[in-house]
Design a protein around this motif. Structure first.
Motif, PDB file in Angstrom:
ATOM      1  N   GLU A 166      87.120 -26.038  84.308  1.00 42.82           N
ATOM      2  CA  GLU A 166      86.964 -25.324  85.580  1.00 42.82           C
ATOM      3  C   GLU A 166      87.543 -23.923  85.446  1.00 42.82           C
ATOM      4  OE1 GLU A 166      87.703 -27.693  89.284  1.00 42.82           O
ATOM      5  OE2 GLU A 166      89.465 -26.410  89.389  1.00 42.82           O
ATOM      6  N   VAL A 167      86.920 -22.960  86.109  1.00 43.28           N
ATOM      7  CA  VAL A 167      87.520 -21.625  86.194  1.00 43.28           C
ATOM      8  C   VAL A 167      87.932 -21.370  87.639  1.00 43.28           C
ATOM      9  CG1 VAL A 167      86.401 -20.497  84.229  1.00 43.28           C
ATOM     10  CG2 VAL A 167      85.221 -20.543  86.436  1.00 43.28           C
ATOM     11  N   SER A 168      89.099 -20.767  87.777  1.00 38.26           N
ATOM     12  CA  SER A 168      89.598 -20.427  89.098  1.00 38.26           C
ATOM     13  C   SER A 168      89.445 -18.924  89.275  1.00 38.26           C
ATOM     14  CB  SER A 168      91.071 -20.842  89.202  1.00 38.26           C
ATOM     15  OG  SER A 168      91.647 -20.301  90.359  1.00 38.26           O
ATOM     16  N   VAL A 169      88.599 -18.552  90.236  1.00 32.69           N
ATOM     17  CA  VAL A 169      88.247 -17.147  90.442  1.00 32.69           C
ATOM     18  C   VAL A 169      89.262 -16.535  91.405  1.00 32.69           C
ATOM     19  CG1 VAL A 169      86.433 -15.602  91.267  1.00 32.69           C
ATOM     20  CG2 VAL A 169      85.821 -17.734  90.082  1.00 32.69           C
ATOM     21  N   GLY A 170      90.139 -15.680  90.883  1.00 33.50           N
ATOM     22  CA  GLY A 170      91.295 -15.245  91.651  1.00 33.50           C
ATOM     23  C   GLY A 170      91.215 -13.852  92.238  1.00 33.50           C
ATOM     24  N   ASP A 171      91.417 -13.800  93.547  1.00 33.40           N
ATOM     25  CA  ASP A 171      91.523 -12.505  94.226  1.00 33.40           C
ATOM     26  C   ASP A 171      93.004 -12.134  94.261  1.00 33.40           C
ATOM     27  OD1 ASP A 171      91.093 -10.228  95.696  1.00 33.40           O
ATOM     28  OD2 ASP A 171      90.992 -11.282  97.624  1.00 33.40           O
ATOM     29  N   THR A 172      93.507 -11.770  93.098  1.00 28.01           N
ATOM     30  CA  THR A 172      94.934 -11.575  92.869  1.00 28.01           C
ATOM     31  C   THR A 172      95.605 -10.630  93.851  1.00 28.01           C
ATOM     32  OG1 THR A 172      94.314 -11.796  90.563  1.00 28.01           O
ATOM     33  CG2 THR A 172      96.565 -11.057  91.000  1.00 28.01           C
ATOM     34  N   ILE A 173      94.912  -9.576  94.240  1.00 31.90           N
ATOM     35  CA  ILE A 173      95.551  -8.593  95.114  1.00 31.90           C
ATOM     36  C   ILE A 173      95.013  -8.658  96.541  1.00 31.90           C
ATOM     37  CG2 ILE A 173      96.294  -7.035  93.288  1.00 31.90           C
ATOM     38  CD1 ILE A 173      93.755  -5.341  93.894  1.00 31.90           C
ATOM     39  N   GLY A 174      94.265  -9.709  96.814  1.00 28.53           N
ATOM     40  CA  GLY A 174      93.823  -9.934  98.193  1.00 28.53           C
ATOM     41  C   GLY A 174      92.951  -8.843  98.766  1.00 28.53           C
ATOM     42  N   VAL A 175      91.989  -8.376  97.977  1.00 28.74           N
ATOM     43  CA  VAL A 175      91.096  -7.317  98.471  1.00 28.74           C
ATOM     44  C   VAL A 175      89.676  -7.799  98.762  1.00 28.74           C
ATOM     45  CG1 VAL A 175      92.297  -5.362  97.429  1.00 28.74           C
ATOM     46  CG2 VAL A 175      90.572  -6.598  96.090  1.00 28.74           C
ATOM     47  N   ALA A 176      89.380  -9.043  98.409  1.00 27.48           N
ATOM     48  CA  ALA A 176      88.001  -9.534  98.594  1.00 27.48           C
ATOM     49  C   ALA A 176      87.651  -9.604 100.073  1.00 27.48           C
ATOM     50  CB  ALA A 176      87.861 -10.919  97.965  1.00 27.48           C
ATOM     51  N   VAL A 177      86.416  -9.252 100.377  1.00 23.87           N
ATOM     52  CA  VAL A 177      85.913  -9.341 101.754  1.00 23.87           C
ATOM     53  C   VAL A 177      84.658 -10.216 101.740  1.00 23.87           C
ATOM     54  CG1 VAL A 177      86.931  -7.215 102.670  1.00 23.87           C
ATOM     55  CG2 VAL A 177      84.767  -7.110 101.423  1.00 23.87           C
ATOM     56  N   PRO A 178      84.331 -10.796 102.912  1.00 23.11           N
ATOM     57  CA  PRO A 178      83.295 -11.834 102.942  1.00 23.11           C
ATOM     58  C   PRO A 178      81.950 -11.454 102.318  1.00 23.11           C
ATOM     59  CG  PRO A 178      84.511 -11.834 104.987  1.00 23.11           C
ATOM     60  CD  PRO A 178      85.034 -10.675 104.207  1.00 23.11           C
ATOM     61  N   GLY A 179      81.450 -10.264 102.619  1.00 22.37           N
ATOM     62  CA  GLY A 179      80.155  -9.877 102.059  1.00 22.37           C
ATOM     63  C   GLY A 179      80.197  -9.842 100.542  1.00 22.37           C
ATOM     64  N   GLN A 180      81.305  -9.340 100.045  1.00 21.11           N
ATOM     65  CA  GLN A 180      81.489  -9.254  98.590  1.00 21.11           C
ATOM     66  C   GLN A 180      81.567 -10.650  97.972  1.00 21.11           C
ATOM     67  OE1 GLN A 180      85.353  -7.763  97.621  1.00 21.11           O
ATOM     68  NE2 GLN A 180      84.859  -7.300  95.479  1.00 21.11           N
ATOM     69  N   VAL A 181      82.270 -11.553  98.640  1.00 22.87           N
ATOM     70  CA  VAL A 181      82.391 -12.914  98.109  1.00 22.87           C
ATOM     71  C   VAL A 181      81.011 -13.574  98.083  1.00 22.87           C
ATOM     72  CG1 VAL A 181      83.402 -15.201  98.520  1.00 22.87           C
ATOM     73  CG2 VAL A 181      84.792 -13.145  98.855  1.00 22.87           C
ATOM     74  N   ARG A 182      80.250 -13.380  99.154  1.00 19.99           N
ATOM     75  CA  ARG A 182      78.910 -13.980  99.220  1.00 19.99           C
ATOM     76  C   ARG A 182      78.030 -13.453  98.094  1.00 19.99           C
ATOM     77  NH1 ARG A 182      77.052 -13.322 104.762  1.00 19.99           N
ATOM     78  NH2 ARG A 182      77.856 -15.408 105.148  1.00 19.99           N
ATOM     79  N   ASN A 183      78.020 -12.134  97.920  1.00 22.33           N
ATOM     80  CA  ASN A 183      77.176 -11.538  96.875  1.00 22.33           C
ATOM     81  C   ASN A 183      77.647 -11.915  95.474  1.00 22.33           C
ATOM     82  OD1 ASN A 183      75.530 -10.300  98.743  1.00 22.33           O
ATOM     83  ND2 ASN A 183      76.783  -8.436  98.808  1.00 22.33           N
ATOM     84  N   THR A 184      78.963 -11.941  95.318  1.00 20.46           N
ATOM     85  CA  THR A 184      79.524 -12.284  94.009  1.00 20.46           C
ATOM     86  C   THR A 184      79.141 -13.712  93.637  1.00 20.46           C
ATOM     87  OG1 THR A 184      81.369 -10.762  94.296  1.00 20.46           O
ATOM     88  CG2 THR A 184      81.677 -12.546  92.697  1.00 20.46           C
ATOM     89  N   LEU A 185      79.324 -14.635  94.580  1.00 24.75           N
ATOM     90  CA  LEU A 185      79.034 -16.040  94.267  1.00 24.75           C
ATOM     91  C   LEU A 185      77.551 -16.268  93.998  1.00 24.75           C
ATOM     92  CD1 LEU A 185      81.505 -18.003  96.570  1.00 24.75           C
ATOM     93  CD2 LEU A 185      81.439 -17.987  94.068  1.00 24.75           C
ATOM     94  N   LYS A 186      76.725 -15.504  94.695  1.00 19.39           N
ATOM     95  CA  LYS A 186      75.282 -15.640  94.476  1.00 19.39           C
ATOM     96  C   LYS A 186      74.940 -15.394  93.006  1.00 19.39           C
ATOM     97  CE  LYS A 186      71.381 -13.582  96.489  1.00 19.39           C
ATOM     98  NZ  LYS A 186      70.984 -12.407  97.289  1.00 19.39           N
ATOM     99  N   ASP A 187      75.516 -14.359  92.438  1.00 14.24           N
ATOM    100  CA  ASP A 187      75.275 -14.055  91.015  1.00 14.24           C
ATOM    101  C   ASP A 187      76.072 -14.978  90.095  1.00 14.24           C
ATOM    102  OD1 ASP A 187      73.555 -12.053  91.668  1.00 14.24           O
ATOM    103  OD2 ASP A 187      75.033 -10.438  91.484  1.00 14.24           O
ATOM    104  N   PHE A 188      77.320 -15.166  90.466  1.00 11.39           N
ATOM    105  CA  PHE A 188      78.241 -15.945  89.625  1.00 11.39           C
ATOM    106  C   PHE A 188      77.704 -17.345  89.363  1.00 11.39           C
ATOM    107  CE2 PHE A 188      82.063 -18.552  88.937  1.00 11.39           C
ATOM    108  CZ  PHE A 188      82.788 -17.773  88.056  1.00 11.39           C
ATOM    109  N   LEU A 189      77.200 -17.975  90.433  1.00 10.40           N
ATOM    110  CA  LEU A 189      76.770 -19.377  90.310  1.00 10.40           C
ATOM    111  C   LEU A 189      75.433 -19.532  89.575  1.00 10.40           C
ATOM    112  CD1 LEU A 189      78.003 -20.678  93.785  1.00 10.40           C
ATOM    113  CD2 LEU A 189      79.024 -21.118  91.531  1.00 10.40           C
ATOM    114  N   LYS A 190      74.808 -18.399  89.249  1.00 17.86           N
ATOM    115  CA  LYS A 190      73.626 -18.478  88.385  1.00 17.86           C
ATOM    116  C   LYS A 190      74.061 -18.682  86.930  1.00 17.86           C
ATOM    117  CE  LYS A 190      70.786 -15.480  91.254  1.00 17.86           C
ATOM    118  NZ  LYS A 190      70.619 -14.021  91.489  1.00 17.86           N
ATOM    119  N   SER A 191      75.287 -18.267  86.622  1.00 10.57           N
ATOM    120  CA  SER A 191      75.773 -18.363  85.237  1.00 10.57           C
ATOM    121  C   SER A 191      76.816 -19.449  85.042  1.00 10.57           C
ATOM    122  CB  SER A 191      76.403 -17.032  84.808  1.00 10.57           C
ATOM    123  OG  SER A 191      75.484 -15.984  84.961  1.00 10.57           O
TER     124      SER A 191
END
Ligand code: MG
Length: 305
Positions: free
Chosen positions: A176-201
């Motif tokens: 398993e990989v744990s995807v870390g928002d270490t500095i707490g800057v992620a925002v919802p739109g970014q998370v949605r778009n990131t996961l859309k691409d991320f989960l293809k790989s």
């Protein structure tokens, strides 16, 4: 996509949470905290980090603490992973009978250089040896990716960079990989778009999310991740912890906040909130600190969910 019916919470309070605290707790106190967390129903509790002393003063009792956990709580009922930065730590963990280790890297060289004095490539070179040994010894591995959504030195991170680090971890053999928002800057739109691409790989069942609530977005980001199907979340009881290399990066999302969100959606966590709040009260009391969790504050004052 339908929301998961059940999630797994990876409680990181004893390691990620305590790691950056200047006040070094006694081993008995850490053990008591872990036993309270176990009693609250948490199935996975990260215990400690096997760093070379004196790298992190809070972790210098790693061998002693893990021994207490092994003897006092057993290794069968609960998963007790430990962070392992190198072969030194790996040998310690293996000798103690640790069943799961956590490895870590990040998406940016500036961050890993500050953190462990190595480039991202170099962290993978170091981990290669550990991973080979762990595979041979039958020890499970989990990979942490720091600065997945943004780096304190390099700013926003390209999703392709995040994916390539995740793929390198999978190649090492992590489950398993744990995807870390270490500095707490992620925002919802970014998370949605990131996961859309991320989960293809990266397969969904190998994906976990690790949010910090620095800017108050952690729970919203978790909801977005639930909608993408992710069912594993890292959190720390009471929201303890931060990041020493990232200014203003306050705590991990509180396990209580995660519990409250899941409970409101009818998603199973296996966690007993009353007992969890007791564990948090114990550890926060040691530091004479209030929780950052709004839910926990309300629960503490009203005694009601
Ligand atoms: Mg964290």
């Amino acid at each position: 996509m339908a929301l998961p019916q059940k999630v797994r919470i990876v409680e990181v309070g004893p390691r990620d949470g305590l790691q950056n605290e200047k006040l070094v707790l006694g081993t008995d106190d850490k053990f008591h905290y872990i036993s309270l967390l176990q009693g609250a129903g948490l199935q996975t509790i990260e215990v400690t980090s096997f760093v070379k002393p004196p790298a992190i003063p809070q972790m210098r009792d790693a061998v002693e603490l893990f021994t207490m956990v092994k003897e006092g709580l057993g290794l069968n009922k609960t998963n007790f992973p430990c962070l392992v930065p190198n072969m030194y730590g790996y040998e310690k963990a293996k000798d103690l009978g640790v069943k799961e280790i956590a490895l870590f890297s990040a998406t940016s060289d500036s961050f890993t250089k500050k953190n462990v004095n190595a480039s991202v490539d170099e962290t993978f070179e170091r981990m290669e040896e550990v991973a080979q040994a762990a595979k041979k010894d039958g020890i499970r591995m989990r990979g942490y990716i720091s600065t997945a959504f943004g780096c304190p030195y390099e700013g926003k991170i390209e999703v392709s960079k995040l994916i390539s680090v995740a793929e390198r971890f999978l190649k090492l053999g992590v489950y398993e990989v744990s995807v870390g928002d270490t500095i707490g800057v992620a925002v919802p739109g970014q998370v949605r778009n990131t996961l859309k691409d991320f989960l293809k790989s990266v397969p969904l069942e190998k994906t976990a999310m690790h949010f910090h609530d620095t800017r108050g977005m952690a729970i919203t980001n978790i909801l977005i991740s639930l909608e993408a199907g992710v069912s594993v979340y890292d959190s720390s009881s009471g929201g303890i912890g931060g990041c020493p290399y990232a200014k203003g990066a306050t705590g991990n999302v509180a396990t209580e906040d995660v519990w409250y969100l899941m409970q409101s959606l009818g998603i199973e966590t296996g966690v007993d909130i009353k007992k969890l709040a007791e564990a948090s009260a114990f550890i926060l009391g040691k530091f004479q600190r209030q929780t950052e969790s709004k839910f926990l504050k309300a629960y503490q004052s009203t005694g009601k969910v």
